[in-house]
Design a protein around this motif. Structure first.
Motif, PDB file in Angstrom:
ATOM      1  N   PHE A  55     109.203  70.833  16.818  1.00 49.71           N
ATOM      2  CA  PHE A  55     109.417  71.112  18.240  1.00 49.71           C
ATOM      3  C   PHE A  55     109.116  69.888  19.093  1.00 49.71           C
ATOM      4  O   PHE A  55     109.805  69.612  20.072  1.00 49.71           O
ATOM      5  CB  PHE A  55     108.566  72.283  18.705  1.00 49.71           C
ATOM      6  N   GLY A  56     108.083  69.134  18.736  1.00 52.16           N
ATOM      7  CA  GLY A  56     107.763  67.923  19.480  1.00 52.16           C
ATOM      8  C   GLY A  56     108.864  66.884  19.385  1.00 52.16           C
ATOM      9  O   GLY A  56     109.196  66.213  20.371  1.00 52.16           O
ATOM     10  N   LEU A  57     109.445  66.753  18.195  1.00 52.10           N
ATOM     11  CA  LEU A  57     110.555  65.810  18.041  1.00 52.10           C
ATOM     12  C   LEU A  57     111.797  66.274  18.795  1.00 52.10           C
ATOM     13  O   LEU A  57     112.523  65.455  19.366  1.00 52.10           O
ATOM     14  CB  LEU A  57     110.866  65.613  16.557  1.00 52.10           C
ATOM     15  N   LEU A  58     112.054  67.584  18.809  1.00 50.93           N
ATOM     16  CA  LEU A  58     113.167  68.105  19.609  1.00 50.93           C
ATOM     17  C   LEU A  58     112.956  67.816  21.094  1.00 50.93           C
ATOM     18  O   LEU A  58     113.897  67.458  21.813  1.00 50.93           O
ATOM     19  CB  LEU A  58     113.316  69.609  19.400  1.00 50.93           C
ATOM     20  N   LYS A  63     115.152  66.215  24.648  1.00 48.34           N
ATOM     21  CA  LYS A  63     114.559  66.533  25.946  1.00 48.34           C
ATOM     22  C   LYS A  63     114.691  68.015  26.306  1.00 48.34           C
ATOM     23  O   LYS A  63     115.051  68.375  27.420  1.00 48.34           O
ATOM     24  CB  LYS A  63     115.135  65.644  27.035  1.00 48.34           C
ATOM     25  N   PHE A  64     114.377  68.857  25.325  1.00 50.77           N
ATOM     26  CA  PHE A  64     114.321  70.297  25.568  1.00 50.77           C
ATOM     27  C   PHE A  64     112.933  70.633  26.076  1.00 50.77           C
ATOM     28  O   PHE A  64     111.939  70.394  25.397  1.00 50.77           O
ATOM     29  CB  PHE A  64     114.594  71.092  24.287  1.00 50.77           C
ATOM     30  N   LYS A  65     112.887  71.239  27.253  1.00 55.83           N
ATOM     31  CA  LYS A  65     111.570  71.569  27.819  1.00 55.83           C
ATOM     32  C   LYS A  65     110.942  72.773  27.126  1.00 55.83           C
ATOM     33  O   LYS A  65     109.725  72.876  27.044  1.00 55.83           O
ATOM     34  CB  LYS A  65     111.688  71.811  29.321  1.00 55.83           C
ATOM     35  N   TRP A  66     111.756  73.678  26.592  1.00 60.28           N
ATOM     36  CA  TRP A  66     111.209  74.829  25.885  1.00 60.28           C
ATOM     37  C   TRP A  66     110.542  74.393  24.582  1.00 60.28           C
ATOM     38  O   TRP A  66     109.634  75.067  24.088  1.00 60.28           O
ATOM     39  CB  TRP A  66     112.285  75.877  25.611  1.00 60.28           C
ATOM     40  N   ALA A  67     110.997  73.273  24.043  1.00 55.09           N
ATOM     41  CA  ALA A  67     110.423  72.794  22.787  1.00 55.09           C
ATOM     42  C   ALA A  67     108.993  72.288  22.988  1.00 55.09           C
ATOM     43  O   ALA A  67     108.174  72.351  22.070  1.00 55.09           O
ATOM     44  CB  ALA A  67     111.294  71.696  22.186  1.00 55.09           C
ATOM     45  N   ILE A  68     108.683  71.803  24.190  1.00 53.67           N
ATOM     46  CA  ILE A  68     107.308  71.380  24.486  1.00 53.67           C
ATOM     47  C   ILE A  68     106.363  72.574  24.402  1.00 53.67           C
ATOM     48  O   ILE A  68     105.295  72.502  23.798  1.00 53.67           O
ATOM     49  CB  ILE A  68     107.231  70.738  25.885  1.00 53.67           C
TER      50      ILE A  68
END
Length: 117
Positions: A55-58, A63-68
């Motif tokens: 998720f961090g790499l995504l 630049k997916f904010k949901w992945a953060i």
């Protein structure tokens, strides 16, 4: 009359519990102690930490904010479920740094998202 009846019942209960407290109905030769099974090598993989890294790499690359949010939640779950013997400082530092880089790339980068022109 009521006090005498309560007193008699109290003595009966006290006598009954004294007798049963000293008697042990277990058979000592039949008791089997629980032995915890040894963990296999496949059981030691921390999937929450791997999910946090992905998720961090995504978040960093696409630049997916949901992945953060997913990365932070998976990282927190990984940290709370970690045993002391499984502790590896390098992996934790790598995961945390990827999360911070993803946060910086998403919220402090003035550039446009990937795919937007």
């Amino acid at each position: 009359i009521l006090l005498e009846g309560c007193h008699k019942n109290h003595n009966y209960l006290a006598r009954y519990t004294k007798i049963n407290m000293h008697a042990n109905p277990k058979r000592a030769d039949k008791v089997l102690k629980y032995k915890r099974p040894e963990p296999r090598e496949e059981d030691l993989v921390d999937y929450w930490q791997l999910l946090s890294l992905l998720f961090g790499l995504l978040a960093f690359i696409f630049k997916f904010k949901w992945a953060i949010c997913g990365s932070v939640l998976a990282f927190a779950s990984s940290i709370t479920n970690m045993r002391l013997k499984d502790y590896d400082g390098k992996q934790i530092f790598t995961n945390f740094s990827i999360i911070v880089i993803g946060l910086l790339a998403n919220y402090l980068n003035p550039g446009a998202r990937l795919g937007e022109a």
